[in-house]
Design a protein around this motif. Structure first.
Motif, PDB file in Angstrom:
ATOM      1  N   ASN A 130       2.599  -1.944  -5.235  1.00  0.00           N
ATOM      2  CA  ASN A 130       1.548  -0.928  -5.233  1.00  0.00           C
ATOM      3  C   ASN A 130       0.594  -1.213  -6.385  1.00  0.00           C
ATOM      4  O   ASN A 130       0.869  -2.053  -7.255  1.00  0.00           O
ATOM      5  CB  ASN A 130       2.115   0.502  -5.340  1.00  0.00           C
ATOM      6  CG  ASN A 130       2.988   0.702  -6.568  1.00  0.00           C
ATOM      7  OD1 ASN A 130       2.637   0.332  -7.677  1.00  0.00           O
ATOM      8  ND2 ASN A 130       4.157   1.314  -6.362  1.00  0.00           N
ATOM      9  N   GLN A 131      -0.527  -0.511  -6.368  1.00  0.00           N
ATOM     10  CA  GLN A 131      -1.509  -0.642  -7.451  1.00  0.00           C
ATOM     11  C   GLN A 131      -2.289   0.652  -7.581  1.00  0.00           C
ATOM     12  O   GLN A 131      -2.737   1.221  -6.595  1.00  0.00           O
ATOM     13  CB  GLN A 131      -2.490  -1.797  -7.181  1.00  0.00           C
ATOM     14  CG  GLN A 131      -3.541  -1.951  -8.282  1.00  0.00           C
ATOM     15  CD  GLN A 131      -4.498  -3.102  -8.026  1.00  0.00           C
ATOM     16  OE1 GLN A 131      -4.272  -3.916  -7.137  1.00  0.00           O
ATOM     17  NE2 GLN A 131      -5.567  -3.166  -8.786  1.00  0.00           N
ATOM     18  N   LEU A 132      -2.410   1.115  -8.798  1.00  0.00           N
ATOM     19  CA  LEU A 132      -3.241   2.268  -9.105  1.00  0.00           C
ATOM     20  C   LEU A 132      -4.497   1.746  -9.774  1.00  0.00           C
ATOM     21  O   LEU A 132      -4.436   0.876 -10.648  1.00  0.00           O
ATOM     22  CB  LEU A 132      -2.481   3.215 -10.040  1.00  0.00           C
ATOM     23  CG  LEU A 132      -3.027   4.635 -10.217  1.00  0.00           C
ATOM     24  CD1 LEU A 132      -3.009   5.373  -8.891  1.00  0.00           C
ATOM     25  CD2 LEU A 132      -2.195   5.391 -11.242  1.00  0.00           C
ATOM     26  N   GLN A 147      -5.974  10.256  -5.541  1.00  0.00           N
ATOM     27  CA  GLN A 147      -5.817   8.822  -5.764  1.00  0.00           C
ATOM     28  C   GLN A 147      -4.351   8.415  -5.710  1.00  0.00           C
ATOM     29  O   GLN A 147      -3.992   7.394  -5.113  1.00  0.00           O
ATOM     30  CB  GLN A 147      -6.420   8.445  -7.126  1.00  0.00           C
ATOM     31  CG  GLN A 147      -6.404   6.963  -7.382  1.00  0.00           C
ATOM     32  CD  GLN A 147      -6.934   6.585  -8.746  1.00  0.00           C
ATOM     33  OE1 GLN A 147      -6.717   5.490  -9.212  1.00  0.00           O
ATOM     34  NE2 GLN A 147      -7.623   7.479  -9.414  1.00  0.00           N
ATOM     35  N   LYS A 177      -2.957   8.516  -2.140  1.00  0.00           N
ATOM     36  CA  LYS A 177      -3.394   7.373  -1.336  1.00  0.00           C
ATOM     37  C   LYS A 177      -2.487   6.171  -1.558  1.00  0.00           C
ATOM     38  O   LYS A 177      -2.203   5.412  -0.626  1.00  0.00           O
ATOM     39  CB  LYS A 177      -4.841   7.001  -1.671  1.00  0.00           C
ATOM     40  CG  LYS A 177      -5.372   5.860  -0.801  1.00  0.00           C
ATOM     41  CD  LYS A 177      -6.830   5.553  -1.052  1.00  0.00           C
ATOM     42  CE  LYS A 177      -7.328   4.475  -0.104  1.00  0.00           C
ATOM     43  NZ  LYS A 177      -8.762   4.169  -0.275  1.00  0.00           N
ATOM     44  N   GLU A 178      -2.020   6.006  -2.786  1.00  0.00           N
ATOM     45  CA  GLU A 178      -1.144   4.872  -3.097  1.00  0.00           C
ATOM     46  C   GLU A 178       0.321   5.171  -2.806  1.00  0.00           C
ATOM     47  O   GLU A 178       1.189   4.352  -3.080  1.00  0.00           O
ATOM     48  CB  GLU A 178      -1.316   4.485  -4.577  1.00  0.00           C
ATOM     49  CG  GLU A 178      -2.710   4.011  -4.939  1.00  0.00           C
ATOM     50  CD  GLU A 178      -3.165   2.827  -4.124  1.00  0.00           C
ATOM     51  OE1 GLU A 178      -2.336   1.924  -3.868  1.00  0.00           O
ATOM     52  OE2 GLU A 178      -4.343   2.798  -3.724  1.00  0.00           O
TER      53      GLU A 178
END
Length: 294
Positions: free
Chosen positions: A69-71, A104, A107-108
């Motif tokens: 994953n990525q924030l 945000q 969404k991840e």
């Protein structure tokens, strides 16, 4: 020479600092030119494979492993949970900012915990009413931990939540992220700022994202605080899926593509009118929807 595995704990210019997954030792590593050519760069939290140079003083990043994953704000990869630190006073955090951040994170598909900090400042009846309102809005949706560096309220509970995981602290400047981390692990000795009396908001004390090892186990990303938060790369029609309390009502809207803003016979709007969905959250959803519709 066999490659070793590590996690990126800090990125700076053309080098990164990694921590070996087996030895826990830190090493400065250069990036191979191929990453620049391919326009690829590691970020904090990336797992990498590296080789050690002959002198043993530096390493070279050979490969960046796939991210789970990525924030994007803050920019960090492969995290287990996000800790959103916020306050009701000094600074007073706008709930629209809170909801934009939660969108945000949703969404991840990341786990999120809300830390309501500086509880020692909540003294007046008006402040206690604001606290009650905040808890009524968010407690049914997300875990909330109330904390204070003065009273050390719930610090042990926060430790248990962070232990053995890769977490990121995020929130507006001045909400006390670094102060909390210093309480959790005094060896971190992070710089702590103060609230600007003129601007009524925090001064930046963390200037870059860094993955910090906690002495009780686990990693934490202390990230630069932000003064505002804008949603990028979002489509207005997807926002409704990230307000999690909407989900059980959406199938009952008359229109399958209902935006929950102007359509008649909207089950989400009906739930708002009945008090089953927070009016504050719904209003913030409408603000975000309009901003993305411009």
């Amino acid at each position: 020479m066999a490659w070793k595995k590590a996690i990126v704990v800090r990125f700076h210019s053309n080098m990164v600092t990694v921590q070996d997954l087996e030895t826990h030792q830190r090493l400065e590593c250069y990036l191979r030119g191929k990453f620049k050519i391919q326009k690829i760069r590691p970020i904090v939290g990336d797992y990498v494979e590296y080789s050690v140079q002959e002198n043993g003083n530096y390493g070279t990043i050979e490969n960046i492993l796939p991210r789970k994953n990525q924030l994007f704000r803050p920019t960090v990869a492969n995290i287990d949970q996000v800790v959103l630190v916020t306050t009701l006073k000094d600074p007073k955090v706008d709930l629209l900012i809170v909801d934009k951040f939660l969108v945000q994170v949703e969404k991840e598909k990341l786990e999120v915990i809300i830390v309501l900090n500086k509880m020692d400042l909540i003294n007046s009846q008006e402040e206690k009413s604001k606290l009650k309102e905040f808890l009524e809005i968010y407690k049914p949706l997300y875990p909330i931990i109330c904390t204070s560096k003065i009273t050390k309220e719930n610090i042990d509970l926060l430790k248990s939540v962070l232990k053995g995981k890769i977490s990121t602290f995020a929130g507006l400047s001045g909400v006390g992220k670094s102060s909390l981390l210093n309480l959790l692990d005094p060896q971190l000795n992070l710089k702590v700022g103060e609230i600007s009396k003129k601007l009524k908001r925090g001064k930046h004390t963390t200037t870059y994202g860094e993955l910090l090892y906690l002495d009780f186990g686990g990693f934490i990303v202390d990230t630069p605080g932000f003064a505002n938060l804008e949603l990028e790369s979002f489509d207005k029609d997807e926002i409704k899926y990230y307000f999690i309390e909407f989900l059980k009502y959406q199938p009952y809207c008359t229109f399958t593509d209902c935006s929950h803003t102007v359509e008649p016979d909207c089950a989400v709007k009906a739930a708002v009118e009945k008090g089953d969905i927070s009016l504050s959250r719904y209003n913030n959803y409408c603000v975000i929807y309009r901003e993305l519709n411009q």
